[in-house]
Design an enzyme around this catalytic site. Structure first.
Site, PDB file in Angstrom:
ATOM      1  N   LYS A  14       1.925  -6.496   9.376  1.00  0.00           N
ATOM      2  CA  LYS A  14       1.412  -5.332  10.117  1.00  0.00           C
ATOM      3  C   LYS A  14       0.068  -5.541  10.801  1.00  0.00           C
ATOM      4  CE  LYS A  14      -1.028  -3.404   6.220  1.00  0.00           C
ATOM      5  NZ  LYS A  14      -1.517  -2.259   5.507  1.00  0.00           N
ATOM      6  N   SER A  28       5.913   3.259  13.474  1.00  0.00           N
ATOM      7  CA  SER A  28       4.470   3.406  13.626  1.00  0.00           C
ATOM      8  C   SER A  28       4.144   4.146  14.897  1.00  0.00           C
ATOM      9  CB  SER A  28       3.873   1.997  13.693  1.00  0.00           C
ATOM     10  OG  SER A  28       2.555   2.050  14.158  1.00  0.00           O
ATOM     11  N   TYR A  41       3.431  -7.110  17.268  1.00  0.00           N
ATOM     12  CA  TYR A  41       3.697  -6.242  16.110  1.00  0.00           C
ATOM     13  C   TYR A  41       4.392  -4.961  16.579  1.00  0.00           C
ATOM     14  CZ  TYR A  41       2.813  -2.527  12.739  1.00  0.00           C
ATOM     15  OH  TYR A  41       2.967  -1.447  11.908  1.00  0.00           O
ATOM     16  N   ASP A  90      10.020  -7.405  -3.048  1.00  0.00           N
ATOM     17  CA  ASP A  90       8.790  -7.741  -2.326  1.00  0.00           C
ATOM     18  C   ASP A  90       8.538  -9.230  -2.540  1.00  0.00           C
ATOM     19  OD1 ASP A  90       5.925  -7.903  -1.537  1.00  0.00           O
ATOM     20  OD2 ASP A  90       6.073  -5.725  -1.482  1.00  0.00           O
ATOM     21  N   LEU A 148      13.076 -10.902   2.336  1.00  0.00           N
ATOM     22  CA  LEU A 148      14.161 -10.388   3.184  1.00  0.00           C
ATOM     23  C   LEU A 148      14.695 -11.444   4.145  1.00  0.00           C
ATOM     24  CD1 LEU A 148      13.395  -7.712   1.961  1.00  0.00           C
ATOM     25  CD2 LEU A 148      13.289  -6.710   4.199  1.00  0.00           C
ATOM     26  N   PHE A 184       0.831  -1.218   0.000  1.00  0.00           N
ATOM     27  CA  PHE A 184       0.000   0.000   0.000  1.00  0.00           C
ATOM     28  C   PHE A 184       0.865   1.267   0.000  1.00  0.00           C
ATOM     29  CE2 PHE A 184      -2.618   2.770   3.134  1.00  0.00           C
ATOM     30  CZ  PHE A 184      -3.197   3.494   2.108  1.00  0.00           C
ATOM     31  N   LYS A 197       8.308  -3.171  15.965  1.00  0.00           N
ATOM     32  CA  LYS A 197       8.619  -1.787  15.550  1.00  0.00           C
ATOM     33  C   LYS A 197       9.538  -1.119  16.575  1.00  0.00           C
ATOM     34  CE  LYS A 197       6.391  -1.656  11.704  1.00  0.00           C
ATOM     35  NZ  LYS A 197       7.169  -1.755  10.465  1.00  0.00           N
TER      36      LYS A 197
HETATM   37  P1  NAD Z   1       1.560  -3.688   3.048  1.00  0.00           P
HETATM   38  O1  NAD Z   1       1.313  -5.020   3.644  1.00  0.00           O
HETATM   39  O2  NAD Z   1       0.610  -3.189   2.014  1.00  0.00           O
HETATM   40  O3  NAD Z   1       3.029  -3.625   2.450  1.00  0.00           O
HETATM   41  C1  NAD Z   1       4.111  -4.344   2.993  1.00  0.00           C
HETATM   42  C2  NAD Z   1       4.769  -5.115   1.848  1.00  0.00           C
HETATM   43  O4  NAD Z   1       5.883  -5.838   2.351  1.00  0.00           O
HETATM   44  C3  NAD Z   1       3.823  -6.115   1.188  1.00  0.00           C
HETATM   45  O5  NAD Z   1       3.805  -5.880  -0.206  1.00  0.00           O
HETATM   46  C4  NAD Z   1       4.429  -7.470   1.538  1.00  0.00           C
HETATM   47  O6  NAD Z   1       4.220  -8.417   0.510  1.00  0.00           O
HETATM   48  C5  NAD Z   1       5.897  -7.113   1.728  1.00  0.00           C
HETATM   49  N1  NAD Z   1       6.644  -8.016   2.613  1.00  0.00           N
HETATM   50  C6  NAD Z   1       6.298  -8.437   3.854  1.00  0.00           C
HETATM   51  N2  NAD Z   1       7.252  -9.234   4.351  1.00  0.00           N
HETATM   52  C7  NAD Z   1       8.231  -9.312   3.420  1.00  0.00           C
HETATM   53  C8  NAD Z   1       9.474  -9.993   3.360  1.00  0.00           C
HETATM   54  N3  NAD Z   1       9.911 -10.765   4.352  1.00  0.00           N
HETATM   55  N4  NAD Z   1      10.220  -9.861   2.249  1.00  0.00           N
HETATM   56  C9  NAD Z   1       9.802  -9.095   1.207  1.00  0.00           C
HETATM   57  N5  NAD Z   1       8.634  -8.441   1.218  1.00  0.00           N
HETATM   58  C10 NAD Z   1       7.861  -8.542   2.315  1.00  0.00           C
HETATM   59  O7  NAD Z   1       1.651  -2.633   4.248  1.00  0.00           O
HETATM   60  P2  NAD Z   1       1.743  -1.054   4.242  1.00  0.00           P
HETATM   61  O8  NAD Z   1       0.491  -0.522   4.833  1.00  0.00           O
HETATM   62  O9  NAD Z   1       2.196  -0.565   2.933  1.00  0.00           O
HETATM   63  O10 NAD Z   1       2.875  -0.858   5.342  1.00  0.00           O
HETATM   64  C11 NAD Z   1       4.236  -0.660   5.021  1.00  0.00           C
HETATM   65  C12 NAD Z   1       5.031  -0.541   6.296  1.00  0.00           C
HETATM   66  O11 NAD Z   1       4.510   0.529   7.084  1.00  0.00           O
HETATM   67  C13 NAD Z   1       4.984  -1.779   7.201  1.00  0.00           C
HETATM   68  O12 NAD Z   1       6.256  -1.971   7.752  1.00  0.00           O
HETATM   69  C14 NAD Z   1       3.982  -1.393   8.273  1.00  0.00           C
HETATM   70  O13 NAD Z   1       4.237  -2.069   9.473  1.00  0.00           O
HETATM   71  C15 NAD Z   1       4.238   0.093   8.400  1.00  0.00           C
HETATM   72  N6  NAD Z   1       3.075   0.828   8.936  1.00  0.00           N
HETATM   73  C16 NAD Z   1       1.867   0.724   8.313  1.00  0.00           C
HETATM   74  C17 NAD Z   1       0.753   1.356   8.859  1.00  0.00           C
HETATM   75  C18 NAD Z   1      -0.596   1.219   8.217  1.00  0.00           C
HETATM   76  O14 NAD Z   1      -1.595   1.447   8.906  1.00  0.00           O
HETATM   77  N7  NAD Z   1      -0.706   0.904   6.928  1.00  0.00           N
HETATM   78  C19 NAD Z   1       0.878   2.147  10.025  1.00  0.00           C
HETATM   79  C20 NAD Z   1       2.138   2.249  10.614  1.00  0.00           C
HETATM   80  C21 NAD Z   1       3.234   1.578  10.060  1.00  0.00           C
HETATM   81  N1  UFG Z   2     -12.317   0.449  13.783  1.00  0.00           N
HETATM   82  C1  UFG Z   2     -13.664   0.148  13.801  1.00  0.00           C
HETATM   83  N2  UFG Z   2     -14.115  -0.840  12.987  1.00  0.00           N
HETATM   84  C2  UFG Z   2     -13.291  -1.544  12.139  1.00  0.00           C
HETATM   85  C3  UFG Z   2     -11.917  -1.225  12.133  1.00  0.00           C
HETATM   86  C4  UFG Z   2     -11.462  -0.223  12.967  1.00  0.00           C
HETATM   87  O1  UFG Z   2     -14.431   0.758  14.546  1.00  0.00           O
HETATM   88  O2  UFG Z   2     -13.761  -2.443  11.447  1.00  0.00           O
HETATM   89  C5  UFG Z   2     -11.831   1.520  14.659  1.00  0.00           C
HETATM   90  C6  UFG Z   2     -10.795   1.037  15.652  1.00  0.00           C
HETATM   91  O3  UFG Z   2     -11.410   0.504  16.789  1.00  0.00           O
HETATM   92  C7  UFG Z   2     -10.010   2.324  15.885  1.00  0.00           C
HETATM   93  C8  UFG Z   2     -10.097   3.060  14.556  1.00  0.00           C
HETATM   94  O4  UFG Z   2     -11.201   2.489  13.861  1.00  0.00           O
HETATM   95  O5  UFG Z   2     -10.660   3.078  16.862  1.00  0.00           O
HETATM   96  C9  UFG Z   2      -8.853   2.901  13.698  1.00  0.00           C
HETATM   97  O6  UFG Z   2      -8.555   1.511  13.614  1.00  0.00           O
HETATM   98  P1  UFG Z   2      -7.496   0.906  12.600  1.00  0.00           P
HETATM   99  O7  UFG Z   2      -7.478  -0.560  12.799  1.00  0.00           O
HETATM  100  O8  UFG Z   2      -7.760   1.408  11.222  1.00  0.00           O
HETATM  101  O9  UFG Z   2      -6.149   1.581  13.059  1.00  0.00           O
HETATM  102  P2  UFG Z   2      -5.408   1.533  14.487  1.00  0.00           P
HETATM  103  O10 UFG Z   2      -5.346   2.940  14.970  1.00  0.00           O
HETATM  104  O11 UFG Z   2      -5.979   0.548  15.390  1.00  0.00           O
HETATM  105  O12 UFG Z   2      -3.991   0.976  14.066  1.00  0.00           O
HETATM  106  C10 UFG Z   2      -3.278   1.444  12.928  1.00  0.00           C
HETATM  107  C11 UFG Z   2      -2.487   0.301  12.291  1.00  0.00           C
HETATM  108  C12 UFG Z   2      -1.401  -0.175  13.208  1.00  0.00           C
HETATM  109  C13 UFG Z   2      -0.560   0.966  13.651  1.00  0.00           C
HETATM  110  C14 UFG Z   2      -1.420   2.042  14.260  1.00  0.00           C
HETATM  111  C15 UFG Z   2      -0.568   3.176  14.630  1.00  0.00           C
HETATM  112  O13 UFG Z   2      -3.328  -0.782  11.991  1.00  0.00           O
HETATM  113  O14 UFG Z   2      -0.566  -1.058  12.504  1.00  0.00           O
HETATM  114  O15 UFG Z   2      -2.406   2.450  13.311  1.00  0.00           O
HETATM  115  O16 UFG Z   2      -1.108   4.355  14.354  1.00  0.00           O
HETATM  116  F1  UFG Z   2       0.332   0.561  14.546  1.00  0.00           F
END
Ligand code: NAD
Ligand code: UFG
Length: 350
Positions: A93, A133, A157, A36, A68, A16, A161
């Site tokens: 994640k 995060s 998780y 990836d 990786l 994403f 981080k």
């Molecule tokens: P995502 O799952 O869409 O992207 C992560 C990508 O990494 C995927 O395409 C997956 O196939 C690849 N991947 C996972 N393990 C791998 C490995 N061992 N080797 C090679 N590729 C691998 O997630 P995203 O939302 O794009 O998140 C990217 C990063 O940001 C993650 O590290 C996630 O923890 C961090 N992050 C995401 C959020 C969120 O809410 N989306 C919030 C905070 C931090």
């Molecule tokens: N929520 C709902 N219904 C759903 C999903 C979520 O009500 O079906 C609520 C949750 O309870 C929360 C809010 O929407 O109050 C946001 O929830 P998310 O799951 O979208 O996001 P979080 O804040 O829980 O967590 C996200 C990422 C984590 C990251 C964190 C840090 O999923 O990986 O943000 O900001 F660590």
């Protein structure tokens, strides 16, 4: 400063945040190599990146299927190409999955990252932007969350981080040539304004916006709202939602900072907007942007969820020269644009 010759390795670049960042990097003139394993993504997402940037810039994009956790996959890449910096997104994640399967998280996120850093050191590539995060703020006593708060982990998780931030810091302490930026993302949502890229989770979504997306297109019947008795104005929990394109631009700002600041060492920055939005406010904004009714069911709180989390944004603004441009309206508009054009994600037929 021109970046046309800078070559960036983007781990997890088919995901994403990675795909949106790849588009912005290519647009800025960087060369991009993605590694990836497609564990949570599809190759079609990288094809969309190519389509968006066009045939000329696409020549600066390479995709490698690799994991990786296999050092040989990394060795193969680094022995053939020279990278000026790495943006490290690859990782698992899902908070709930990490509680059920902690080894999966320790193996993938910790071992994968340590392998990456070892190979980077071996090939003298010592500039890193890492996806951290807001989870490292846990249940914050005070908001907004400031970078110098004592970090903590609430689940495996989050622990990966937290540990990965600290592992990076130890590596930098031992070898001052490293320049490392830990970006603490708040809640990334929205999609590329073209509607061609967006979040495409496998299975039932854990996160709010992809869940709303699937309700809006009829794949799920209603949204469960987790918690309506929080001490907030409408009783639902508050988060700092940030447009994924703003987040992508935050990575470009961090990269430029790394290239230009010899003594940056190890630094953390929040990427958020600094304002909080409740779940019910988000639902209302999405309904307005899409013209779709999102039926909701009020449910008990989700275990482990914080009441209200949002970012202090001053440090990123002052030191990276970066600030989020988009608000909730644009996030919902672009989320709907992506959802309506791709109701089944990248598997949608045109
Ligand atoms: P995502 O799952 O869409 O992207 C992560 C990508 O990494 C995927 O395409 C997956 O196939 C690849 N991947 C996972 N393990 C791998 C490995 N061992 N080797 C090679 N590729 C691998 O997630 P995203 O939302 O794009 O998140 C990217 C990063 O940001 C993650 O590290 C996630 O923890 C961090 N992050 C995401 C959020 C969120 O809410 N989306 C919030 C905070 C931090
Ligand atoms: N929520 C709902 N219904 C759903 C999903 C979520 O009500 O079906 C609520 C949750 O309870 C929360 C809010 O929407 O109050 C946001 O929830 P998310 O799951 O979208 O996001 P979080 O804040 O829980 O967590 C996200 C990422 C984590 C990251 C964190 C840090 O999923 O990986 O943000 O900001 F660590």
């Amino acid at each position: 400063m021109g970046f046309s010759e800078q070559s960036i390795l983007v781990t997890g670049g088919a995901g994403f945040i990675g795909t949106h960042t790849a588009v912005q990097l290519l647009d800025q003139g960087f060369r991009v190599t993605i590694i990836d394993n497609l564990d949570n993504s599809v190759a079609a997402a990288v094809d969309r990146v190519r389509e968006l940037v066009g045939p000329v810039l696409s020549k600066k994009l390479e995709f490698h299927l690799g994991d990786l956790r296999n050092k040989e996959d990394l060795e193969k890449l680094f022995s053939k190409s020279k990278f000026d910096a790495v943006i490290h997104f690859a990782g698992l994640k899902a908070v709930g999955e990490s509680m059920a399967h902690p080894f999966r998280y320790f193996d993938n996120n910790l071992i994968g990252s340590i392998n990456l850093y070892q190979v980077m050191a071996k090939y003298n590539c010592k500039k890193l932007v890492f996806s951290s995060s807001a989870t490292v703020y846990g249940q914050p006593d005070k908001i907004p969350c400031v970078e110098d708060f004592q970090p903590m982990a609430m689940n495996p998780y989050g622990r990966t981080k937290l540990f990965l931030e600290e592992i990076a810091r130890d590596i930098q302490r031992a070898d001052s040539e490293w320049r490392m930026i830990m970006l603490r993302y708040f809640n990334p949502v929205g999609a590329h304004e073209s509607g061609k890229l967006g979040e495409n989770p496998k299975g039932i979504p854990n996160n709010l916006m992809p869940y709303i997306h699937q309700v809006a297109v009829g794949r799920l019947p209603h949204l469960n709202v987790y918690g309506h008795d929080y001490p907030t104005p409408d009783g639902s929990a508050i988060r700092d939602y940030i447009h994924v394109m703003d987040l992508a631009d935050g990575h470009i700002a961090a990269l430029k900072k790394l290239f230009m600041t010899e003594n940056i060492g190890w630094a953390t920055y929040n990427l958020g907007t600094g304002s909080g939005t409740s779940v019910l406010e988000m639902v209302a904004a999405f309904e307005k942007a899409s013209g779709k009714k999102i039926p909701v069911q009020l449910c008990p709180r989700r275990p482990g969820d914080a009441t209200a989390v949002y970012a202090a944004t001053e440090k990123a603004e002052k030191e990276l020269g970066w600030k989020a441009k988009y608000g909730i309206q644009e996030m919902c508009r672009d989320q709907w644009n992506w959802a309506s054009q791709n109701p089944m994600g990248y598997e949608s037929q045109p």
